[in-house]
Structure formats: C-alpha cells, structure tokens
Design a protein around this motif. Structure first.
Motif, PDB file in Angstrom:
ATOM      1  N   ILE A 188       0.776  -1.292  -0.045  1.00 51.37           N
ATOM      2  CA  ILE A 188       0.008   0.081  -0.038  1.00 51.37           C
ATOM      3  C   ILE A 188       0.891   1.185  -0.129  1.00 51.37           C
ATOM      4  O   ILE A 188       1.408   1.652   1.020  1.00 51.37           O
ATOM      5  CB  ILE A 188      -0.954  -0.018   1.255  1.00 51.37           C
ATOM      6  CG1 ILE A 188      -1.852  -1.269   1.462  1.00 51.37           C
ATOM      7  CG2 ILE A 188      -1.929   1.207   1.173  1.00 51.37           C
ATOM      8  CD1 ILE A 188      -2.327  -1.427   2.712  1.00 51.37           C
ATOM      9  N   LEU A 189       1.127   1.519  -1.273  1.00 51.74           N
ATOM     10  CA  LEU A 189       2.257   2.556  -1.424  1.00 51.74           C
ATOM     11  C   LEU A 189       1.681   4.041  -2.195  1.00 51.74           C
ATOM     12  O   LEU A 189       1.092   3.681  -3.369  1.00 51.74           O
ATOM     13  CB  LEU A 189       3.558   2.007  -2.110  1.00 51.74           C
ATOM     14  CG  LEU A 189       4.741   2.716  -2.245  1.00 51.74           C
ATOM     15  CD1 LEU A 189       5.356   3.153  -0.881  1.00 51.74           C
ATOM     16  CD2 LEU A 189       5.739   2.130  -3.050  1.00 51.74           C
ATOM     17  N   LEU A 190       1.840   5.216  -1.753  1.00 57.48           N
ATOM     18  CA  LEU A 190       1.370   6.240  -2.537  1.00 57.48           C
ATOM     19  C   LEU A 190       2.211   6.402  -3.972  1.00 57.48           C
ATOM     20  O   LEU A 190       3.298   6.124  -4.080  1.00 57.48           O
ATOM     21  CB  LEU A 190       1.398   7.469  -1.707  1.00 57.48           C
ATOM     22  CG  LEU A 190       0.491   7.418  -0.285  1.00 57.48           C
ATOM     23  CD1 LEU A 190       0.347   8.959   0.023  1.00 57.48           C
ATOM     24  CD2 LEU A 190      -0.931   6.750  -0.585  1.00 57.48           C
ATOM     25  N   GLU A 191       1.574   6.988  -4.972  1.00 58.10           N
ATOM     26  CA  GLU A 191       2.174   7.167  -6.242  1.00 58.10           C
ATOM     27  C   GLU A 191       3.432   8.123  -5.918  1.00 58.10           C
ATOM     28  O   GLU A 191       4.471   7.800  -6.546  1.00 58.10           O
ATOM     29  CB  GLU A 191       1.076   7.593  -7.292  1.00 58.10           C
ATOM     30  CG  GLU A 191       1.978   7.852  -8.390  1.00 58.10           C
ATOM     31  CD  GLU A 191       0.798   8.112  -9.573  1.00 58.10           C
ATOM     32  OE1 GLU A 191       1.419   8.370 -10.778  1.00 58.10           O
ATOM     33  OE2 GLU A 191      -0.249   8.406  -9.311  1.00 58.10           O
ATOM     34  N   ARG A 192       3.256   9.017  -5.215  1.00 60.13           N
ATOM     35  CA  ARG A 192       4.352   9.770  -4.982  1.00 60.13           C
ATOM     36  C   ARG A 192       5.794   9.253  -4.318  1.00 60.13           C
ATOM     37  O   ARG A 192       6.741   9.710  -4.297  1.00 60.13           O
ATOM     38  CB  ARG A 192       4.081  11.125  -3.686  1.00 60.13           C
ATOM     39  CG  ARG A 192       3.553  10.501  -2.413  1.00 60.13           C
ATOM     40  CD  ARG A 192       2.927  11.425  -1.529  1.00 60.13           C
ATOM     41  NE  ARG A 192       3.954  12.181  -0.829  1.00 60.13           N
ATOM     42  CZ  ARG A 192       3.493  13.271   0.178  1.00 60.13           C
ATOM     43  NH1 ARG A 192       2.363  13.434   0.129  1.00 60.13           N
ATOM     44  NH2 ARG A 192       4.559  13.708   0.657  1.00 60.13           N
ATOM     45  N   ASP A 193       5.447   8.032  -4.083  1.00 63.22           N
ATOM     46  CA  ASP A 193       6.591   7.338  -3.042  1.00 63.22           C
ATOM     47  C   ASP A 193       7.172   6.322  -4.062  1.00 63.22           C
ATOM     48  O   ASP A 193       8.255   5.603  -3.613  1.00 63.22           O
ATOM     49  CB  ASP A 193       6.252   6.693  -1.936  1.00 63.22           C
ATOM     50  CG  ASP A 193       5.897   7.794  -0.681  1.00 63.22           C
ATOM     51  OD1 ASP A 193       6.720   8.658  -0.610  1.00 63.22           O
ATOM     52  OD2 ASP A 193       4.915   7.778  -0.114  1.00 63.22           O
ATOM     53  N   LEU A 194       6.673   6.171  -5.306  1.00 62.22           N
ATOM     54  CA  LEU A 194       7.300   4.887  -6.343  1.00 62.22           C
ATOM     55  C   LEU A 194       8.493   5.277  -6.560  1.00 62.22           C
ATOM     56  O   LEU A 194       9.268   4.226  -6.683  1.00 62.22           O
ATOM     57  CB  LEU A 194       6.158   5.016  -7.546  1.00 62.22           C
ATOM     58  CG  LEU A 194       4.792   4.359  -6.983  1.00 62.22           C
ATOM     59  CD1 LEU A 194       3.899   4.336  -8.345  1.00 62.22           C
ATOM     60  CD2 LEU A 194       4.880   3.030  -6.680  1.00 62.22           C
ATOM     61  N   PRO A 195       9.023   6.677  -6.759  1.00 62.58           N
ATOM     62  CA  PRO A 195      10.374   6.708  -7.393  1.00 62.58           C
ATOM     63  C   PRO A 195      11.475   6.035  -6.211  1.00 62.58           C
ATOM     64  O   PRO A 195      12.581   5.673  -6.514  1.00 62.58           O
ATOM     65  CB  PRO A 195      10.653   8.138  -7.420  1.00 62.58           C
ATOM     66  CG  PRO A 195       9.276   8.756  -7.753  1.00 62.58           C
ATOM     67  CD  PRO A 195       8.177   7.834  -6.856  1.00 62.58           C
ATOM     68  N   ARG A 196      11.128   6.405  -4.639  1.00 59.33           N
ATOM     69  CA  ARG A 196      12.037   5.565  -3.702  1.00 59.33           C
ATOM     70  C   ARG A 196      11.697   4.455  -3.733  1.00 59.33           C
ATOM     71  O   ARG A 196      12.747   3.801  -3.688  1.00 59.33           O
ATOM     72  CB  ARG A 196      11.573   6.386  -2.545  1.00 59.33           C
ATOM     73  CG  ARG A 196      12.078   7.586  -2.048  1.00 59.33           C
ATOM     74  CD  ARG A 196      11.903   7.777  -0.621  1.00 59.33           C
ATOM     75  NE  ARG A 196      10.658   8.318  -0.381  1.00 59.33           N
ATOM     76  CZ  ARG A 196      10.232   8.951   0.895  1.00 59.33           C
ATOM     77  NH1 ARG A 196      11.118   8.907   1.923  1.00 59.33           N
ATOM     78  NH2 ARG A 196       9.039   9.488   1.077  1.00 59.33           N
ATOM     79  N   ARG A 197      10.506   3.601  -4.191  1.00 60.92           N
ATOM     80  CA  ARG A 197      10.477   2.287  -4.187  1.00 60.92           C
ATOM     81  C   ARG A 197      11.424   1.584  -5.252  1.00 60.92           C
ATOM     82  O   ARG A 197      11.830   0.381  -4.914  1.00 60.92           O
ATOM     83  CB  ARG A 197       8.914   1.714  -4.354  1.00 60.92           C
ATOM     84  CG  ARG A 197       8.764   0.503  -4.529  1.00 60.92           C
ATOM     85  CD  ARG A 197       8.946  -0.410  -3.382  1.00 60.92           C
ATOM     86  NE  ARG A 197       8.554  -1.792  -3.606  1.00 60.92           N
ATOM     87  CZ  ARG A 197       9.594  -2.637  -4.009  1.00 60.92           C
ATOM     88  NH1 ARG A 197      10.640  -2.420  -4.430  1.00 60.92           N
ATOM     89  NH2 ARG A 197       8.924  -3.943  -4.247  1.00 60.92           N
TER      90      ARG A 197
END
Length: 252
Positions: A224-233
C-alpha cells in the motif's frame, strides 16, 4: 482486504496512523480492538468511539503477548484481521562520542520484535479464516533511508523483506499479507513538531488515500504505497538511488 464486516485488532492504535485507521474502520462497521501501553490514551479513544474496544498491551513483554492471544481467542473468536502498527522512531548520531545502543534497542524491540511477537501469537488464529488479512506498518524509508534515523529506517527495511517472505509462505492460506508504507505524515512519531510540519502529509489525507487504494482492489505486490513514493520504491532499479539518497541526506 475487505473493508467492512471484520473483527480487527490494531496494535499501536491509540495515536497517529493507528488511531486514524482504527476510527475509520470502526466507522465503516467493523468490530475494532486497539492496543497500547498508555491507559489514558486507551480511555480517550474508547470514549470517542463507543463500541471500540481498547486494551492495554506491552509488546515488549513476550509472556503478556501470549496471554493476550488467549484472550483474543476467548473473547473475539471472529477475529480475522491483524494490523501490526506499533512503532517508535528516534534520530541517532552514530558519530557522537557518547552514542550508545539504547535508542537502537528500543526501536528494534518495538518495530521488529513487537511485530514478530504479535504475528506469532495471532496469525495461527486468523490465517485460514475467510477474509483474513495481516497488515504491518512499514515506511517509504525502507527503500531509501534518512541517515539521521538509521535504526528506524533499517527496522522498516527488515519488515519489508520479512513481509515478502511471509506473503510467499502464506500463498496457500486465506491470509492476505499487506505492507503499509506511509510517507512523512503529520503525526507525533518523531515529536510534536511533526504534527505541524508543512512538509508532512496531513493525516486525514493519507488515510483517505489508503482507503482509496484498498477500495480499487488488490494492491500490487501487497504494498500500500502512494504514487508519490514510487520513485523511492524503485530507486535502485531505475538507477536513481544515489541521487535520491543525496537529496534526502544533503551534506552540510
């Protein structure tokens, strides 16, 4: 994860993200039990939401957690969802002459051992139930750390890896294994200053986004990860790790 008709246990449910989840899930018609160490906060949340059960539990006490599991079996036989949310965060200066392991041990005790204890105690009760789910609160900092919170970030990286293995091992059970990876949110996790930090995401907005993700159906990889955090993921995969790490940890 279905969002209504559950019996849900939330550890660390008296403040911050845990409390917001507990209240939102209670308001959707779920039977919700929260745990925490401070009785004053337990009394406060149960008074604010009549019908929500608030029970004292110290996740650092392994024997108490085992006894608590027996109580769950006796008093809440319909329990089918566990949310392991309890966590602590502290900054550490590993280069300081007086640095010691006290803060690191406290973080590991709650963020890692606390999750493992409650999972070992409760998952056998729920893993084969219809609608069973286990959600643990990790962090977007599991993917790229803030260097001034070394043990906290490492504890969340541990959870990310451990949950992947758990999800694989539980693939033949009814249990859905989910990882909640919040960004920097307006809670008191690192102190009262975080509550008013304009850089932090408003808590109510974050909870609304979490429910939107859950309502759209299965989330990719159970994360459950916000789109804004996908670059870090995906920082390492995309070759952006060094740049993102430097931006998050500027040299002074």
């Amino acid at each position: 994860m279905k969002l209504t008709g559950n019996t849900i246990l939330i550890t660390g449910g008296t403040s911050g993200i845990g409390r917001a989840l507990a209240e939102a899930l209670h308001d959707r018609g779920n039977r919700v039990i929260v745990t925490g160490r401070r009785q004053s906060l337990l009394d406060q949340i149960s008074a604010a939401r009549p019908g929500l059960t608030a029970l004292q539990l110290d996740l650092g006490d392994a024997a108490a957690v085992r006894r608590f599991a027996g109580r769950m079996r006796d008093d809440f036989p319909g329990l089918n969802v566990l949310v392991a949310n309890a966590g602590v965060s502290r900054s550490e200066d590993l280069s300081a002459a007086d640095w010691n392991m006290d803060d690191a041990e406290a973080i590991v005790q709650t963020n890692i051992l606390g999750v493992l204890r409650v999972a070992a105690a409760i998952l056998p009760q729920i893993k084969d139930r219809s609608g069973a789910a286990f959600l643990a609160t990790s962090s977007a900092l599991a993917f790229v750390p803030r260097a001034d919170f070394p043990t906290y970030c490492a504890s969340k990286a541990f959870l990310h890896s451990w949950l992947q293995s758990l999800r694989h091992q539980m693939r033949h059970c009814a249990l859905e294994v989910l990882e909640l990876s919040p960004p920097y949110v307006r809670t008191a996790l690192t102190g009262v200053q975080q509550l008013g930090d304009p850089r932090a995401m408003p808590l109510e907005d974050y909870i609304a986004d979490v429910f939107r993700l859950l309502e759209t159906g299965p989330v990719p990889r159970g994360e459950i990860l916000l789109e804004r955090d996908l670059p870090r993921r995906w920082a390492e995969r995309d070759g952006a790790y060094d740049a993102i790490f430097s931006a998050m940890n500027p040299a002074r």
